[in-house]
Design a protein around this motif. Structure first.
Motif, PDB file in Angstrom:
ATOM      1  N   TRP A   1      27.473  11.504 -18.943  1.00 56.56           N
ATOM      2  CA  TRP A   1      28.280  12.239 -17.962  1.00 56.56           C
ATOM      3  C   TRP A   1      28.787  13.552 -18.566  1.00 56.56           C
ATOM      4  O   TRP A   1      28.848  14.574 -17.887  1.00 56.56           O
ATOM      5  N   ALA A   2      29.136  13.532 -19.844  1.00 54.78           N
ATOM      6  CA  ALA A   2      29.679  14.725 -20.512  1.00 54.78           C
ATOM      7  C   ALA A   2      28.664  15.865 -20.586  1.00 54.78           C
ATOM      8  O   ALA A   2      29.049  17.023 -20.763  1.00 54.78           O
ATOM      9  N   LEU A   3      27.370  15.575 -20.427  1.00 49.93           N
ATOM     10  CA  LEU A   3      26.338  16.617 -20.459  1.00 49.93           C
ATOM     11  C   LEU A   3      26.101  17.258 -19.092  1.00 49.93           C
ATOM     12  O   LEU A   3      25.340  18.208 -18.975  1.00 49.93           O
ATOM     13  N   TRP A   4      26.747  16.728 -18.047  1.00 42.78           N
ATOM     14  CA  TRP A   4      26.550  17.244 -16.688  1.00 42.78           C
ATOM     15  C   TRP A   4      27.226  18.600 -16.508  1.00 42.78           C
ATOM     16  O   TRP A   4      28.197  18.931 -17.201  1.00 42.78           O
ATOM     17  N   ASN A   5      26.762  19.345 -15.499  1.00 42.96           N
ATOM     18  CA  ASN A   5      27.429  20.598 -15.165  1.00 42.96           C
ATOM     19  C   ASN A   5      28.735  20.282 -14.431  1.00 42.96           C
ATOM     20  O   ASN A   5      28.946  19.161 -13.951  1.00 42.96           O
ATOM     21  N   ALA A   6      29.624  21.265 -14.365  1.00 37.85           N
ATOM     22  CA  ALA A   6      30.970  21.044 -13.826  1.00 37.85           C
ATOM     23  C   ALA A   6      30.957  20.577 -12.374  1.00 37.85           C
ATOM     24  O   ALA A   6      31.749  19.700 -11.999  1.00 37.85           O
TER      25      ALA A   6
ATOM     26  N   VAL B   1      21.969  18.435 -14.426  1.00 35.79           N
ATOM     27  CA  VAL B   1      22.370  18.278 -13.033  1.00 35.79           C
ATOM     28  C   VAL B   1      21.685  17.032 -12.470  1.00 35.79           C
ATOM     29  O   VAL B   1      20.452  17.002 -12.372  1.00 35.79           O
ATOM     30  N   PRO B   2      22.460  15.995 -12.133  1.00 35.73           N
ATOM     31  CA  PRO B   2      21.845  14.830 -11.488  1.00 35.73           C
ATOM     32  C   PRO B   2      21.167  15.260 -10.187  1.00 35.73           C
ATOM     33  O   PRO B   2      21.577  16.237  -9.556  1.00 35.73           O
ATOM     34  N   ASP B   3      20.125  14.515  -9.774  1.00 35.02           N
ATOM     35  CA  ASP B   3      19.405  14.887  -8.557  1.00 35.02           C
ATOM     36  C   ASP B   3      20.297  14.703  -7.327  1.00 35.02           C
ATOM     37  O   ASP B   3      21.320  14.011  -7.367  1.00 35.02           O
TER      38      ASP B   3
END
Length: 165
Positions: free
Chosen positions: A69-74, A138-140
């Motif tokens: 989760w920490a690697l996701w965009n804001a 970015v998750p799909d």
């Protein structure tokens, strides 16, 4: 690497750790003035983004929910809180140890890279965005829509589909 060149490999937590260490090796300081040491070439954008995707997939395959989760965009992080993402995947655990295989990494523009992958019988793609000096996963769209349902509703949906292990 030219756009559209496929990178094929299994993404495991060990592979992710190695790629992360290798990508950090390009961050060495510049040689001192008057030094004869050759300057290091910058790491190509696709490889930097690919290293983040590989790390993300390794964390997901290995159960590193908070770190993934920490690697996701804001904007993706606004959809579901980190604690809720961890709870979701703890209560309704996806299959662990099944590696993601990256089929291709394609640069869309200077700040966007698409990664195509497969995992067992599933295939998909994700985007990585260069924001505030780093690549962010970015998750799909389908995953983000599911996260908007809330943890309890999504757990019910996944259990009904038989996707909890």
């Amino acid at each position: 690497m030219p756009a559209g060149t496929p990178l094929q490999r299994a993404v495991t937590p060990v592979t992710a750790a190695l790629i992360t260490m290798l990508s950090l090796g390009g961050c060495a300081s510049a040689p001192e003035a008057g030094s004869t040491a050759p300057a290091r070439a910058p790491i190509p954008l696709e490889l930097q983004a690919d290293a983040v995707a590989t790390r993300e997939f390794g964390l997901l395959a290995g159960g590193g929910w908070a770190q993934a989760w920490a690697l996701w965009n804001a904007s993706a992080q606004q959809v579901i809180r980190q604690a809720d993402f961890v709870r979701l995947n703890t209560v309704c655990r996806p299959a662990l140890g099944v590696p993601y295989v990256v089929a291709a990494t394609t640069r869309i523009d200077q700040e966007t890279v698409r990664v195509d992958w497969r995992r067992a019988d599933a295939v998909g793609s994700n985007t990585l965005l260069y924001q505030a000096g780093s690549w962010r996963f970015v998750p799909d769209a389908a995953s983000l829509a599911d996260y908007r349902l809330g943890v309890d509703a999504l757990v019910r949906k996944r259990r009904a589909a038989g996707s909890c292990h």
